[in-house]
Design a protein around this motif. Structure first.
Motif, mmCIF file in Angstrom:
data_model
loop_
_atom_site.group_PDB
_atom_site.id
_atom_site.type_symbol
_atom_site.label_atom_id
_atom_site.label_comp_id
_atom_site.label_asym_id
_atom_site.label_seq_id
_atom_site.Cartn_x
_atom_site.Cartn_y
_atom_site.Cartn_z
ATOM 1 N N ILE A 122 46.115 40.545 45.438
ATOM 2 C CA ILE A 122 44.887 41.192 45.896
ATOM 3 C C ILE A 122 45.173 42.000 47.161
ATOM 4 O O ILE A 122 45.781 41.490 48.105
ATOM 5 C CB ILE A 122 43.776 40.161 46.190
ATOM 6 C CG1 ILE A 122 43.530 39.285 44.962
ATOM 7 C CG2 ILE A 122 42.482 40.862 46.597
ATOM 8 C CD1 ILE A 122 42.515 38.171 45.188
ATOM 9 N N THR A 124 42.555 44.009 48.813
ATOM 10 C CA THR A 124 41.211 44.513 49.085
ATOM 11 C C THR A 124 40.692 43.834 50.340
ATOM 12 O O THR A 124 40.690 42.603 50.417
ATOM 13 C CB THR A 124 40.249 44.216 47.910
ATOM 14 O OG1 THR A 124 40.776 44.801 46.719
ATOM 15 C CG2 THR A 124 38.872 44.795 48.187
ATOM 16 N N ARG A 141 34.504 34.209 41.059
ATOM 17 C CA ARG A 141 35.930 33.897 41.074
ATOM 18 C C ARG A 141 36.249 33.220 42.395
ATOM 19 O O ARG A 141 35.693 33.583 43.434
ATOM 20 C CB ARG A 141 36.774 35.167 40.907
ATOM 21 C CG ARG A 141 36.611 35.826 39.552
ATOM 22 C CD ARG A 141 37.561 36.983 39.357
ATOM 23 N NE ARG A 141 37.329 37.649 38.088
ATOM 24 C CZ ARG A 141 38.065 38.659 37.622
ATOM 25 N NH1 ARG A 141 39.080 39.097 38.337
ATOM 26 N NH2 ARG A 141 37.776 39.202 36.458
ATOM 27 N N TYR A 143 39.455 32.015 44.899
ATOM 28 C CA TYR A 143 40.872 32.148 45.190
ATOM 29 C C TYR A 143 41.255 31.297 46.391
ATOM 30 O O TYR A 143 40.448 31.079 47.299
ATOM 31 C CB TYR A 143 41.222 33.616 45.475
ATOM 32 C CG TYR A 143 41.004 34.528 44.293
ATOM 33 C CD1 TYR A 143 41.909 34.559 43.240
ATOM 34 C CD2 TYR A 143 39.886 35.352 44.227
ATOM 35 C CE1 TYR A 143 41.704 35.393 42.146
ATOM 36 C CE2 TYR A 143 39.679 36.186 43.143
ATOM 37 C CZ TYR A 143 40.591 36.199 42.106
ATOM 38 O OH TYR A 143 40.390 37.016 41.028
ATOM 39 N N TYR A 175 38.449 31.869 49.194
ATOM 40 C CA TYR A 175 37.608 33.063 49.135
ATOM 41 C C TYR A 175 36.873 33.068 47.801
ATOM 42 O O TYR A 175 37.494 32.944 46.738
ATOM 43 C CB TYR A 175 38.445 34.337 49.259
ATOM 44 C CG TYR A 175 39.174 34.451 50.573
ATOM 45 C CD1 TYR A 175 38.593 35.094 51.671
ATOM 46 C CD2 TYR A 175 40.449 33.913 50.727
ATOM 47 C CE1 TYR A 175 39.266 35.194 52.875
ATOM 48 C CE2 TYR A 175 41.129 34.015 51.928
ATOM 49 C CZ TYR A 175 40.526 34.653 52.992
ATOM 50 O OH TYR A 175 41.205 34.750 54.196
ATOM 51 N N MET A 177 34.581 35.260 45.242
ATOM 52 C CA MET A 177 34.217 36.639 44.940
ATOM 53 C C MET A 177 32.973 36.667 44.064
ATOM 54 O O MET A 177 32.915 36.012 43.023
ATOM 55 C CB MET A 177 35.352 37.367 44.226
ATOM 56 C CG MET A 177 35.100 38.873 44.074
ATOM 57 S SD MET A 177 36.232 39.682 42.921
ATOM 58 C CE MET A 177 35.468 39.252 41.355
ATOM 59 N N LYS A 178 31.974 37.401 44.508
ATOM 60 C CA LYS A 178 30.755 37.618 43.732
ATOM 61 C C LYS A 178 30.307 39.045 43.957
ATOM 62 O O LYS A 178 30.299 39.530 45.089
ATOM 63 C CB LYS A 178 29.664 36.633 44.168
ATOM 64 C CG LYS A 178 28.400 36.715 43.314
ATOM 65 C CD LYS A 178 27.390 35.642 43.726
ATOM 66 C CE LYS A 178 26.169 35.668 42.811
ATOM 67 N NZ LYS A 178 25.184 34.624 43.183
ATOM 68 N N ASP A 180 31.897 41.699 43.310
ATOM 69 C CA ASP A 180 33.055 42.446 43.823
ATOM 70 C C ASP A 180 33.214 42.342 45.337
ATOM 71 O O ASP A 180 33.877 43.184 45.956
ATOM 72 C CB ASP A 180 32.960 43.926 43.419
ATOM 73 C CG ASP A 180 33.080 44.105 41.916
ATOM 74 O OD1 ASP A 180 33.852 43.343 41.290
ATOM 75 O OD2 ASP A 180 32.402 44.995 41.366
ATOM 76 N N LYS A 181 32.615 41.327 45.939
ATOM 77 C CA LYS A 181 32.759 41.110 47.373
ATOM 78 C C LYS A 181 33.363 39.727 47.608
ATOM 79 O O LYS A 181 32.985 38.758 46.958
ATOM 80 C CB LYS A 181 31.408 41.228 48.086
ATOM 81 C CG LYS A 181 30.808 42.626 48.031
ATOM 82 C CD LYS A 181 29.472 42.667 48.770
ATOM 83 C CE LYS A 181 28.861 44.056 48.720
ATOM 84 N NZ LYS A 181 27.550 44.116 49.421
ATOM 85 N N TYR A 182 34.297 39.670 48.540
ATOM 86 C CA TYR A 182 34.960 38.414 48.874
ATOM 87 C C TYR A 182 34.342 37.811 50.128
ATOM 88 O O TYR A 182 34.121 38.503 51.116
ATOM 89 C CB TYR A 182 36.448 38.637 49.123
ATOM 90 C CG TYR A 182 37.212 39.111 47.910
ATOM 91 C CD1 TYR A 182 37.718 38.201 46.990
ATOM 92 C CD2 TYR A 182 37.436 40.469 47.687
ATOM 93 C CE1 TYR A 182 38.436 38.631 45.873
ATOM 94 C CE2 TYR A 182 38.147 40.910 46.587
ATOM 95 C CZ TYR A 182 38.637 39.994 45.688
ATOM 96 O OH TYR A 182 39.335 40.415 44.589
ATOM 97 N N GLU A 183 34.093 36.503 50.059
ATOM 98 C CA GLU A 183 33.575 35.806 51.233
ATOM 99 C C GLU A 183 34.393 34.547 51.469
ATOM 100 O O GLU A 183 34.607 33.752 50.562
ATOM 101 C CB GLU A 183 32.102 35.439 51.060
ATOM 102 C CG GLU A 183 31.512 34.776 52.295
ATOM 103 C CD GLU A 183 30.005 34.622 52.223
ATOM 104 O OE1 GLU A 183 29.475 33.720 52.896
ATOM 105 O OE2 GLU A 183 29.356 35.412 51.502
#
Length: 230
Positions: A122, A124, A141, A143, A175, A177-178, A180-183
């Motif tokens: 990744i 991004t 997702r 990670y 992290y 992802m929802k 297309d944003k990672y938190e």
């Protein structure tokens, strides 16, 4: 003619990098095939690394002997061994001798498979590197990143000398992802349920009935898999 064929298979593009206590890695271009070896590498500006100076604790995997499957972004795949991931430099490295490694170009890879686990590449913001794919669903997702921190040496206040040698400490960062944003999240009930708020009551019942934990990769995978079916 043979050289032209190998050049047509070029895949690994390696860049020179620096780290404390080591020389630059080799700058190389290698053929991407199942029999990758020194003879199939077109080595440019060859420099000896001196792997003995590198703390093995700084690598993700326990050894260099296991097999990997590398999946390119275009879907091509190849098997390769003698690989490891440098957690300090965030580089995937190919070992060609006890004191020399080559660097794999992660920009061409989608993910790698190791012992049936998927490691996603990744790049991004704010993520950059290789991440274990804990869960991959329709909308979510998860990670996991392995990070290194230095356990600072204790100092004798009288002698101003180190009491113990510095060492690396591994910590895991997650992290989710929802959209297309990672938190960045902590693996726990509060952070997990925050992303499942539309079905949170059903998820709580499922977790309770199956004695699952919000703090382990395996159980969180089960929780998110159940959520994905609702």
């Amino acid at each position: 003619m043979k050289n032209k064929f190998l050049l047509s298979l070029l895949f690994l593009f390696c860049l020179p990098v620096f780290s404390q206590g080591t020389l630059p890695r080799e700058t190389v271009v290698g053929s991407f095939d199942s029999n990758l070896n020194v003879n199939s590498l077109d080595v440019l500006h060859k420099v000896n690394v001196g792997m003995g100076k590198v703390d093995f604790a700084s690598y993700l995997f326990d050894n260099w002997n296991e097999e990997f499957v590398l999946i390119k972004k275009n879907g091509e795949s190849r098997k390769l061994s003698s690989l490891n991931y440098n957690l300090v430099l965030k580089t995937l490295e190919f070992k060609i001798s006890n004191d020399s490694v080559l660097q794999v170009d992660l920009q061409q890879l989608d993910y790698i498979v190791h012992l049936n686990e998927i490691y996603k590449i990744i790049n991004t913001d704010p993520l950059s590197g290789i991440y274990l794919e804990v869960f991959k669903g329709k909308t979510l997702r998860l990670y996991k990143e392995t990070k290194l921190f230095i356990d600072e040496s204790e100092i004798n206040p009288l002698l101003q000398e180190k009491i113990k040698k510095e060492k690396y400490i591994r910590k895991f960062v997650y992290y989710l992802m929802k959209d297309d944003k990672y938190e960045k999240i902590s693996l726990g009930k509060k952070d997990i349920l925050k992303f499942l708020n539309d079905k949170v009551d059903l998820v709580k019942v499922y977790v309770s009935n199956n004695n699952l934990s919000y703090k382990t990769d395996e159980d969180v995978n089960k929780i998110l898999t159940y959520y994905d079916t609702l």
